[in-house]
Design an enzyme around this catalytic site. Structure first.
Site, mmCIF file in Angstrom:
data_model
loop_
_atom_site.group_PDB
_atom_site.id
_atom_site.type_symbol
_atom_site.label_atom_id
_atom_site.label_comp_id
_atom_site.label_asym_id
_atom_site.label_seq_id
_atom_site.Cartn_x
_atom_site.Cartn_y
_atom_site.Cartn_z
ATOM 1 N N HIS A 22 0.835 -1.203 0.000
ATOM 2 C CA HIS A 22 0.000 0.000 0.000
ATOM 3 C C HIS A 22 0.865 1.246 0.000
ATOM 4 C CE1 HIS A 22 -4.033 -1.745 1.671
ATOM 5 N NE2 HIS A 22 -3.430 -2.592 0.846
ATOM 6 N N LYS A 38 -4.015 -11.406 5.375
ATOM 7 C CA LYS A 38 -3.746 -11.149 3.961
ATOM 8 C C LYS A 38 -2.425 -11.814 3.611
ATOM 9 C CE LYS A 38 -5.579 -8.758 1.330
ATOM 10 N NZ LYS A 38 -6.618 -9.149 0.337
ATOM 11 N N ASP A 66 -6.085 -15.089 2.931
ATOM 12 C CA ASP A 66 -6.412 -14.661 1.572
ATOM 13 C C ASP A 66 -5.124 -14.377 0.811
ATOM 14 O OD1 ASP A 66 -7.320 -13.518 -0.763
ATOM 15 O OD2 ASP A 66 -7.940 -11.632 0.175
ATOM 16 N N ASN A 112 -13.745 -12.875 -3.651
ATOM 17 C CA ASN A 112 -14.267 -11.623 -4.174
ATOM 18 C C ASN A 112 -13.626 -11.335 -5.527
ATOM 19 O OD1 ASN A 112 -11.665 -10.647 -2.686
ATOM 20 N ND2 ASN A 112 -12.256 -8.921 -3.978
ATOM 21 N N HIS A 146 -16.509 -8.310 1.652
ATOM 22 C CA HIS A 146 -15.184 -7.838 1.250
ATOM 23 C C HIS A 146 -14.966 -6.403 1.705
ATOM 24 C CE1 HIS A 146 -12.655 -5.858 -1.982
ATOM 25 N NE2 HIS A 146 -11.836 -6.791 -1.559
#
Length: 413
Positions: free
Chosen positions: A25, A183, A211, A259, A310
């Protein structure tokens, strides 16, 4: 009641260096805030992902809303789709432009009639919506780049199982979360499997998820599922594509969630026919608003598909919309995702309306979304967007400025 104006404000707010399969990010998240004004002065609020392309589509869609009846959302949606051009934009792009406008219309409707949005969706079936702690591998700080000093945060690094357990413990201590999601897709699968097992040991009985965002191939996903068969509540998007997910699903008892591979209605049939997923993560930002997401829940019920929700980096307007939606969907039986603990410090709504208490967010009972815009913060975050010069999210590009040979090709393992 007519819509007389729609104001779209692009904003940017701070984000920690959270790692994922695409990279990391960036220091600022790009979002848009929508203010939909009625002829009597009532303003409805919406929020959605931002960036130059997203903002351009949203501005076009906003123009199509002017003059529409705020209660006639079916006609308004058709007008938005026509304005965006059915032949020149993908269905996901049209739906994502419509979603914040529908939320703003529902917020305005609720304020007109004095009822919360959840009532407009059929009524809340739960007083509070459970959320899962969203755990990330992360750097200790954003590195010094472009003359900007390094920027640390209170969370510190999380680059191994011990760091992830420490992060989870803080999430639980502060917010009371009753389930944990990691994550993945960042480090070799063996390392991430070890992190999940460390969480299971540190927090026995708490539901766990991971995920990898399609960073694992089919064989790797099958191996991970064997390693975690007695540990995971569900496994989210381990392998790319419907066919890849189907191969993994046939080899494990762990429910597979997504998703990524099911993101519009055309994906439902092949996913069901191939048995690719057992859980779908709703996202009103992607599926075209709250009512279409509510309808999607019924479709999933018909095919025996469970529901979670999500999340992407977001602020309180989006969180309030998510809560009203989740509260009105009895078929949603898994705790929802939220990035809110990572981003709440820069919220554009006034404090108190949405809070995570013992792992859940009480459903706002005020009219509409039940939140109030902080105009001063909105103006500050808009100036941050203008100063940033950034116009799109680029996790991979940012990572390559730090790790020049970073390869984002998926699957990675």
């Amino acid at each position: 009641m007519k819509i007389v104006d729609v104001v779209v404000t692009p904003i940017a707010f701070e984000d920690p260096p959270l790692l994922n399969s695409a990279g990391v990010h960036e220091p600022l998240v790009l979002r848009c805030v929508v203010q939909l004004r009625l002829e009597n002065g009532i303003v409805g609020l919406g929020e959605c992902p931002g960036g130059e392309a997203e903002t351009s589509r949203l501005l076009t869609a906003a123009q199509a809303m002017k003059g529409q009846d705020v209660f006639a959302t079916t006609a308004a949606r058709q007008a938005v789709h026509r304005a965006l051009g059915n032949a020149t934009t993908r269905v996901e792009e049209r739906d994502s432009a419509w979603a914040p406008l529908e939320v703003a219309a529902l917020d305005a409707q609720g304020k007109l009639v004095g009822r919360p949005v959840s009532d407009l969706l059929g009524g809340a079936v739960r007083e509070a919506v459970p959320f899962s702690a969203y755990l990330f591998y992360k750097w200790a700080e954003h590195p010094a780049l472009d003359g900007r000093p390094a920027r640390s945060d209170a969370w510190g690094p999380a680059l191994d199982p011990d760091g992830i357990v420490t992060q989870a413990r803080r999430m639980i201590d502060v917010y009371g979360f009753g389930s944990l999601k990691l994550k993945g897709g960042v480090f070799p699968p063996a390392d991430e499997i070890a992190a999940v097992k460390a969480l299971a040991q540190a927090f026995p009985g708490l539901p766990l998820r991971i995920d990898p965002n399609a960073a694992w191939g089919v064989a790797t996903s099958q191996h991970a599922a064997r390693e975690l068969v007695d540990v995971l509540e569900y496994l989210e998007d381990p392998a790319p594509g419907i066919e890849g997910m189907a191969q993994v699903a046939r080899s494990t008892e762990i429910p597979l969630a997504t998703n990524m591979v099911v993101s519009n209605l055309s994906h439902i049939r092949p996913a069901v026919e191939q048995g690719a997923i057992q859980i779908l993560l709703l996202d009103h930002h992607l599926w075209g608003g709250l009512r279409r997401s509510r309808d999607l829940a019924l479709l999933c019920q018909a095919f025996g598909i469970g529901l979670s929700m999500h999340s992407n980096s977001h602020l309180g307007i989006s969180l309030a919309a998510m809560v009203h939606l989740a509260a009105s969907v009895p078929e949603l039986t898994y705790a929802c995702d939220t990035h809110y603990p990572w981003n709440a410090a820069d919220d554009v709504i006034r404090p108190g309306a949405v809070r995570i208490i013992e792992g859940s967010v009480p459903v706002p009972t005020g009219p509409g979304l039940g939140v109030e815009l902080d105009e001063d913060v909105l103006a500050r975050l808009h100036q941050a967007y203008l100063r940033s010069g950034r116009r799109r999210r680029d996790d991979t590009g940012y990572m390559r400025r730090v790790v020049p040979d970073y390869d984002a090709t998926l699957p990675r393992w």
